[in-house]
Scaffold this motif. Structure first.
Motif, short mmCIF file in Angstrom:
data_model
loop_
_atom_site.label_atom_id
_atom_site.label_comp_id
_atom_site.label_asym_id
_atom_site.label_seq_id
_atom_site.Cartn_x
_atom_site.Cartn_y
_atom_site.Cartn_z
N PRO A 176 15.62 17.56 -44.54
CA PRO A 176 15.15 18.63 -45.42
C PRO A 176 13.98 19.44 -44.85
N GLY A 177 13.00 18.77 -44.24
CA GLY A 177 11.83 19.49 -43.74
C GLY A 177 12.16 20.49 -42.65
N ARG A 178 12.92 20.09 -41.64
CA ARG A 178 13.25 20.99 -40.55
C ARG A 178 14.18 22.11 -41.03
N LEU A 179 15.05 21.82 -41.98
CA LEU A 179 15.92 22.87 -42.52
C LEU A 179 15.10 23.98 -43.18
N LEU A 180 14.13 23.60 -43.99
CA LEU A 180 13.30 24.61 -44.66
C LEU A 180 12.42 25.35 -43.66
N ASP A 181 12.02 24.68 -42.58
CA ASP A 181 11.25 25.38 -41.54
C ASP A 181 12.06 26.53 -40.95
N HIS A 182 13.31 26.29 -40.64
CA HIS A 182 14.16 27.35 -40.08
C HIS A 182 14.41 28.44 -41.11
N PHE A 183 14.58 28.05 -42.36
CA PHE A 183 14.82 29.04 -43.40
C PHE A 183 13.61 29.96 -43.57
N GLU A 184 12.42 29.39 -43.58
CA GLU A 184 11.21 30.19 -43.76
C GLU A 184 10.93 31.08 -42.55
N ARG A 185 11.45 30.72 -41.39
CA ARG A 185 11.29 31.56 -40.19
C ARG A 185 12.34 32.67 -40.15
N GLY A 186 13.22 32.69 -41.15
CA GLY A 186 14.23 33.74 -41.21
C GLY A 186 15.38 33.55 -40.25
N LYS A 187 15.58 32.32 -39.76
CA LYS A 187 16.64 32.05 -38.79
C LYS A 187 17.88 31.43 -39.43
N LEU A 188 17.88 31.30 -40.75
CA LEU A 188 18.97 30.57 -41.39
C LEU A 188 19.24 31.17 -42.77
N LEU A 189 20.52 31.36 -43.09
CA LEU A 189 20.97 31.81 -44.41
C LEU A 189 21.89 30.74 -44.98
N LEU A 190 21.69 30.38 -46.23
CA LEU A 190 22.46 29.32 -46.87
C LEU A 190 23.46 29.84 -47.89
N THR A 191 23.66 31.14 -47.91
CA THR A 191 24.56 31.74 -48.91
C THR A 191 26.03 31.54 -48.58
N GLY A 192 26.34 31.03 -47.38
CA GLY A 192 27.74 30.81 -47.01
C GLY A 192 28.17 29.36 -47.05
N VAL A 193 27.35 28.49 -47.60
CA VAL A 193 27.68 27.06 -47.64
C VAL A 193 28.72 26.80 -48.72
N ASP A 194 29.85 26.21 -48.32
CA ASP A 194 30.91 25.86 -49.26
C ASP A 194 30.86 24.40 -49.69
N ILE A 195 30.38 23.53 -48.79
CA ILE A 195 30.32 22.09 -49.10
C ILE A 195 28.92 21.59 -48.80
N LEU A 196 28.33 20.92 -49.77
CA LEU A 196 27.00 20.31 -49.62
C LEU A 196 27.14 18.81 -49.75
N VAL A 197 26.59 18.09 -48.79
CA VAL A 197 26.59 16.62 -48.83
C VAL A 197 25.14 16.15 -48.88
N ILE A 198 24.82 15.34 -49.87
CA ILE A 198 23.51 14.70 -49.97
C ILE A 198 23.74 13.21 -49.75
N ASP A 199 23.32 12.73 -48.60
CA ASP A 199 23.57 11.34 -48.20
C ASP A 199 22.31 10.51 -48.37
N GLU A 200 22.50 9.23 -48.72
CA GLU A 200 21.37 8.31 -48.91
C GLU A 200 20.34 8.92 -49.87
N ALA A 201 20.80 9.29 -51.04
CA ALA A 201 19.93 9.98 -51.99
C ALA A 201 18.76 9.12 -52.44
N ASP A 202 18.96 7.82 -52.59
CA ASP A 202 17.86 6.96 -53.02
C ASP A 202 16.78 6.88 -51.95
N ARG A 203 17.18 6.96 -50.69
CA ARG A 203 16.18 7.00 -49.61
C ARG A 203 15.42 8.33 -49.64
N MET A 204 16.11 9.41 -49.97
CA MET A 204 15.44 10.70 -50.13
C MET A 204 14.34 10.59 -51.20
#
Length: 518
Positions: free
Chosen positions: A141-169
């Motif tokens: 999650p941290g590195r993903l948001l870093d790229h998003f805030e730098r304007g290098k990533l758009l998430l509007t095209g995501v069709d499938i989201l996987v959240i793995d090991e949610a309790d560890r999150m």
């Protein structure tokens, strides 16, 4: 949120699940023919585009439960620059890298672009992969948001989201980041949610971000595998006593111990225990969150290949790491969070193999053991008697002091000016967890002899009334000032002539010797 419980019997083969021929070919090449219960229950619903809530203990094949259907669905479509088609969120770098390996293995018949966004790796290399377009984006999650805030990533095209090991999150404090990421992804996405336990906070999260999910639960939450032999081992609370008990357990297993993971609660204890085992000539490696990514991956690879027999690790190695042939787990510390116990011992006994898990317990760990037994719903057997049978010797009583000196203890490495374990080892000194050596005979004799008396320093205390030294009595009659005899001046030794002023002697600075002009 409506929920549908599914406990369908496992399919006979992977071909019965509806996977594409390309995926089936890769699965067969990997040597798998029969799906696990979580795979048989989750894959058909994932292929239909439904939200899935998967609950299964660690080591049951949850990763393939979302990798295989995603590969089948990704055969149609194409990725665009900076707009990934799918997103997989993992709590740790190791888990993210392991998921990437699964996509490479099962997707060898596909031409997919896979991007891995984790810490410890150059931003520039990751940005180049995003620019080419990512069919599969695996990230923490941290590195993903870093790229998003730098304007290098758009998430509007995501069709499938996987959240793995949610309790560890949840344990790592990533839930606010997860909530923020979910709001950046289209509402019409498909969400696959996997967890080994379902605490109330995770249940609330599923109600917020999953739409009418199919609940696939193949075992009760926080259960442990039946093929793992679990034992509690009493030990003293002193760190050196715990280390001695751990070595006793390792040596006692003999040839049955092929390899083992030793878990500590703190990163500092991982480094300390690693140095101690290394000093006692064990084949050991270390793994914790403060290590750089290259060192972490190299250590894991050495452990997988058998180059390293013992791996001392923090809970960064407790979740989802695919090391199938781990024979033993040693909990050097009882985990504070009872869920972590389930994940730790789940590193052994994988893929139907048998395993052993030993947990060192001190007098102060009773409440944590009770919490573990309450969570798992089973009583863990003691190896050689519970804490009530702990003797003073087992309790790690400090060795007797000699000559007023403290014997070896844990506090030495944390005190200012004290040598660390590594320094003692380099200097050829004793190990920290061994008793202090007996002092030399000459030193003992010197300590027994009384010290020579030092002359007392007499500083005359001036009387407040008349300025005379305290205790000094003034004579009844004093002679006139002029008749009073002058005390003899002590002879002074001067090395630079008689012109040297009194009070400086040989140490008079040169600038004071300059004669002042009249």
């Amino acid at each position: 949120m409506s929920s549908e419980d599914k406990a369908a019997p496992p399919a006979a083969t992977f071909a019965d699940l509806g996977l594409s021929p390309k995926v089936l070919s890769a699965v067969e090449d990997a040597g798998y023919t029969t799906p696990t219960p979580i795979q048989a229950g989750a894959i058909p619903h994932a292929l239909q585009g439904k939200d899935v809530l998967g609950i299964a203990q660690t080591g049951t094949g949850k990763t393939a439960s979302f990798v295989l259907p995603m590969l089948t669905r990704l055969e149609r479509g194409r990725a665009r620059a900076r707009m990934p088609r799918t997103l997989i969120l993992e709590p740790t770098r190791e888990l993210a890298a392991q998921v990437e390996e699964n996509f490479v293995r099962y997707g060898k018949n596909h031409r997919l672009n896979i991007a891995l966004l984790i810490g410890g790796v150059s931003f520039d290399d990751q940005e180049r992969k995003l620019e080419r377009g990512a069919d599969v984006l695996i990230a923490t999650p941290g590195r993903l948001l870093d790229h998003f805030e730098r304007g290098k990533l758009l998430l509007t095209g995501v069709d499938i989201l996987v959240i793995d090991e949610a309790d560890r999150m949840l344990d790592m404090g990533f839930i606010p980041d997860i909530e923020r990421i979910c709001k950046l992804i289209p509402f019409t996405r498909q969400t696959l949610f996997f967890s080994a336990t379902m605490p109330p906070e995770i249940t609330k999260l599923t109600q917020q971000f999953l739409q009418a999910p199919v609940r696939v639960e193949v075992s009760k939450p926080a259960s442990t595998a039946q093929n793992i032999t679990q034992r509690l081992v009493k030990t003293g609370g002193k760190p050196w006593a715990k280390r001695a008990k751990l070595r006793e357990l390792i040596d006692g297993e003999g040839d049955e111990l092929k390899n083992a993971i030793v878990f500590c609660n703190r990163k500092a204890d991982v480094a300390l225990l690693y140095r101690s085992l290394l000093r006692h000539e064990y084949n050991v490696g270390a793994l914790h969150g403060d290590m750089d990514q290259r060192a972490r991956m190299a250590t894991l690879e050495s452990f997988r290949k058998g180059t390293v027999t013992l791996l001392v690790a923090s809970d960064v190695a407790a979740r989802g790491l695919d090391i199938p042939a781990v024979s033993h787990i040693f909990n050097f510390d009882v985990p504070v969070h009872s869920e972590d116990y389930v994940h730790r011992i789940g590193r052994t006994g994988r893929a139907g193999r048998s395993g052993k898990a030993f947990t060192l317990v001190t007098r102060g760990d009773g409440k944590y053991v009770d919490a573990i037994e309450k969570l798992t719903g089973q009583s863990i057997e003691w190896r050689d008697g519970d804490l009530s049978t702990l003797s003073e010797e087992d309790d790690g009583a400090e060795p007797p002091r000699r000559g007023g000196r403290r014997s070896g203890g844990e506090g030495r490495t944390r005190s200012r000016g004290k040598a660390s374990d590594g320094e003692r080892s380099r200097r050829g000194g004793r190990a920290k967890d061994e008793p202090a050596p007996v002092a030399a005979a000459a030193e003992d004799e010197a300590q027994q002899q009384p010290a020579a008396e030092k002359p007392a320093r007499r500083k005359p205390r001036k009387d407040r009334a008349d300025g005379k030294a305290a205790g000094e009595r003034a004579p009844a009659e004093q002679p006139p000032q002029g008749d009073r005899p002058k005390p003899a001046k002590p002879e002074r030794r001067r090395g630079k002539g008689e012109d040297t002023p009194v009070g400086f002697g040989d140490d008079m600075p040169d600038f004071m010797k300059i004669k002042v002009k009249a």
